[in-house]
Motif scaffolding. Structure first.
Motif, PDB file in Angstrom:
ATOM      1  N   ASN A  77      -9.339   8.367  -7.861  1.00  0.00           N
ATOM      2  CA  ASN A  77      -9.719   6.989  -8.168  1.00  0.00           C
ATOM      3  C   ASN A  77     -10.941   6.939  -9.078  1.00  0.00           C
ATOM      4  OD1 ASN A  77      -7.643   6.119  -6.474  1.00  0.00           O
ATOM      5  ND2 ASN A  77      -8.965   6.156  -4.679  1.00  0.00           N
ATOM      6  N   ALA A 105      -6.179  -1.297  -0.076  1.00  0.00           N
ATOM      7  CA  ALA A 105      -6.690  -0.110   0.616  1.00  0.00           C
ATOM      8  C   ALA A 105      -7.264  -0.491   1.972  1.00  0.00           C
ATOM      9  CB  ALA A 105      -7.751   0.589  -0.226  1.00  0.00           C
ATOM     10  N   LYS A 106      -7.054   0.361   2.953  1.00  0.00           N
ATOM     11  CA  LYS A 106      -7.568   0.100   4.293  1.00  0.00           C
ATOM     12  C   LYS A 106      -9.087   0.201   4.339  1.00  0.00           C
ATOM     13  CE  LYS A 106      -3.402   1.690   6.712  1.00  0.00           C
ATOM     14  NZ  LYS A 106      -2.852   2.652   7.695  1.00  0.00           N
ATOM     15  N   ARG A 159       0.833  -1.203   0.000  1.00  0.00           N
ATOM     16  CA  ARG A 159       0.000   0.000   0.000  1.00  0.00           C
ATOM     17  C   ARG A 159       0.868   1.254   0.000  1.00  0.00           C
ATOM     18  NH1 ARG A 159      -1.536   3.976   2.867  1.00  0.00           N
ATOM     19  NH2 ARG A 159      -0.128   3.359   4.528  1.00  0.00           N
ATOM     20  N   ARG A 186      -4.260  -1.246  -5.888  1.00  0.00           N
ATOM     21  CA  ARG A 186      -4.479  -0.201  -4.883  1.00  0.00           C
ATOM     22  C   ARG A 186      -5.811  -0.388  -4.174  1.00  0.00           C
ATOM     23  NH1 ARG A 186      -5.313   4.329  -7.153  1.00  0.00           N
ATOM     24  NH2 ARG A 186      -4.952   5.562  -5.275  1.00  0.00           N
ATOM     25  N   LYS A 232     -12.193   0.402   1.719  1.00  0.00           N
ATOM     26  CA  LYS A 232     -12.577   0.293   0.319  1.00  0.00           C
ATOM     27  C   LYS A 232     -13.570   1.377  -0.084  1.00  0.00           C
ATOM     28  CE  LYS A 232     -10.229  -3.578  -0.225  1.00  0.00           C
ATOM     29  NZ  LYS A 232      -9.693  -3.718   1.145  1.00  0.00           N
ATOM     30  N   GLU A 273       0.930   4.162  -2.846  1.00  0.00           N
ATOM     31  CA  GLU A 273       0.329   5.427  -2.434  1.00  0.00           C
ATOM     32  C   GLU A 273       1.356   6.505  -2.108  1.00  0.00           C
ATOM     33  OE1 GLU A 273      -2.723   6.056  -2.625  1.00  0.00           O
ATOM     34  OE2 GLU A 273      -3.622   4.074  -2.873  1.00  0.00           O
ATOM     35  N   PHE A 333     -11.813   4.638  -0.578  1.00  0.00           N
ATOM     36  CA  PHE A 333     -11.012   4.538  -1.796  1.00  0.00           C
ATOM     37  C   PHE A 333     -11.864   4.836  -3.026  1.00  0.00           C
ATOM     38  CE2 PHE A 333      -9.458   2.129  -5.419  1.00  0.00           C
ATOM     39  CZ  PHE A 333      -8.117   2.463  -5.449  1.00  0.00           C
TER      40      PHE A 333
END
Length: 424
Positions: A232, A220-221, A149, A216, A223, A153, A226
């Motif tokens: 995105n 992602a922590k 991640r 990604r 979703k 990122e 995100f």
């Protein structure tokens, strides 16, 4: 947990102990403290505080002790002020932790908080970032996920992240060159002669962006967060047309009607892939952060220009057309009066005059119109210059802040392996 009527609860904040009856904890003005009374299991208690001693019924909070003293003064007297000698943003983070907001501050301290240049959302975001940066990830199995991640990122976190960012920039540039070349008149002929090469280049670019977006998303922590981020969403909108063109019949010959127009519009959305460069360049990040923090000033400027444009366009239409619509000035060689036949038509002249662009395609020919045009230009300069100083200082502040944050992040990533090596 002991929350019966006769039990005593002890709050240990940064080494300072406060004892309260259980009934006081239930109705405590601080939201985090009052949540303790609703906890049933030890797991729920540890979600509110940092540690818990069941024998002494003591709850531990690893927070700023001096800041909590002033927060307790608010609990007793109802007045909340900043701690002398403590950063206002740090104290505001403590307030958010205990469940207080800027509305609880005294007016003088609210003014001090406003002088920092941060909006309420920015302050809450900064506090959440500080909280997340202080948390230690104890799950050993998620270490590689965190590394992936961070690699995707945070382009400056490691050598692999820098190489990945460079590769992503190359694909963005290639995709933009292909998009620009596709609008050339001779592109269709060239594409017909080398159709396989074009398809391969396009497929490779789309494949890279798709793989990057999927990876990604998987690491992602959160979703949902995100999917709600603008960058995105741009990735998703830019990638989708390629796969639509692969599955829809008749695409090779070109779609017509609403479907064809929609597909062409979505394909042109690829130009927003340039916004992806904001992940890799500090200047674009600074521009975005400045626009977000100065949105109220930008909105005020837009209102000023809108009102002034409406006034000047109405006066220009009156002076250039309405007073003598049948009169033709000898200098008016292209029927300029038609450019001022209505207020919306005259608004174009007002906009380009106030912004001092002056294309010259529309200009007044009467004496009154020229005097109005001079006043329009001068007032436009004044209106545009009013918020420039604030926006400039905000830009410098955002740039220094992002630069310092990037340096701290890279320093922390480099220091962590060294610390682990020393511990081993």
């Amino acid at each position: 947990m002991k929350f019966d009527e006769k039990s005593i609860c002890v709050l240990n904040v940064g080494g300072t102990r406060y004892a309260f009856p259980a009934e006081v904890i239930r109705d405590f003005p601080l939201q985090r403290v009052s949540r303790l009374h609703t906890c049933v299991t030890e797991k729920e208690v540890l979600e509110v505080c940092d540690d818990y001693d069941q024998d002494r019924n003591e709850f531990f909070f690893d927070r700023h002790a001096q800041a909590f003293v002033f927060i307790m003064l608010y609990v007793r007297s109802g007045k909340l002020r900043f701690v002398p000698g403590v950063c206002a943003l740090s104290f505001y983070s403590e307030m958010l932790y205990w469940g207080l907001g800027s509305a609880h501050l005294e007016f003088c301290c609210q003014r001090r908080l406003d002088d920092t240049g941060y909006s309420e959302e920015d302050l809450i975001m900064r506090a959440e970032e500080n909280e997340s940066s202080n948390e230690v990830d104890v799950e050993q199995g998620s270490g590689w996920l965190e590394w992936i991640r961070r690699t995707f990122e945070e382009p400056g976190s490691s050598v692999a992240a820098k190489l990945l960012a460079s590769l992503s920039i190359i694909f963005v540039i290639i995709s933009m060159v292909m998009l620009c070349m596709s609008t050339l008149p001779d592109w269709d002929t060239a594409k017909h002669n080398t159709v396989e090469e074009h398809r391969i280049v396009e497929a490779v670019c789309i494949g890279w962006f798709t793989a990057e977006c999927v990876v990604r998303f998987l690491v992602a922590k959160d979703k949902l967060i995100f999917l709600c981020q603008p960058l995105n969403l741009i990735d998703l909108v830019a990638i989708t047309p390629y796969y639509i063109s692969m599955v829809m019949p008749g695409t090779a010959g070109g779609l017509s009607g609403v479907a064809g127009v929609t597909l062409r519009v979505l394909r042109m959305m690829r130009v927003f892939w340039l916004v992806k460069l904001a992940r890799h360049f500090l200047g674009l990040q600074t521009l975005g952060l400045t626009l977000r923090r100065c949105r109220h000033e930008m909105a005020t400027l837009a209102i000023f220009l809108t009102v002034a444009t409406a006034i000047y366009s109405a006066l220009a239409q009156l002076l250039e057309h309405s007073l003598d619509p049948n009169h033709r000035n000898p200098d008016d060689r292209s029927n300029r009066g038609g450019d001022y036949a209505s207020i919306p038509a005259a608004a174009w002249w007002a906009v380009i005059s106030m912004t001092t662009v002056g294309y010259g395609d529309v200009y007044p020919v009467t004496v009154g119109g020229r005097l109005l045009g001079g006043l329009c230009v001068v007032s436009g300069i004044v209106l545009l210059a009013l918020p420039i100083t604030f926006i400039y200082h905000s830009f410098v502040q955002c740039y220094n802040e992002l630069k310092l944050r990037s340096a701290r992040s890279q320093g922390a990533h480099h220091a962590r392996p060294c610390l682990q090596h020393r511990l081993l």
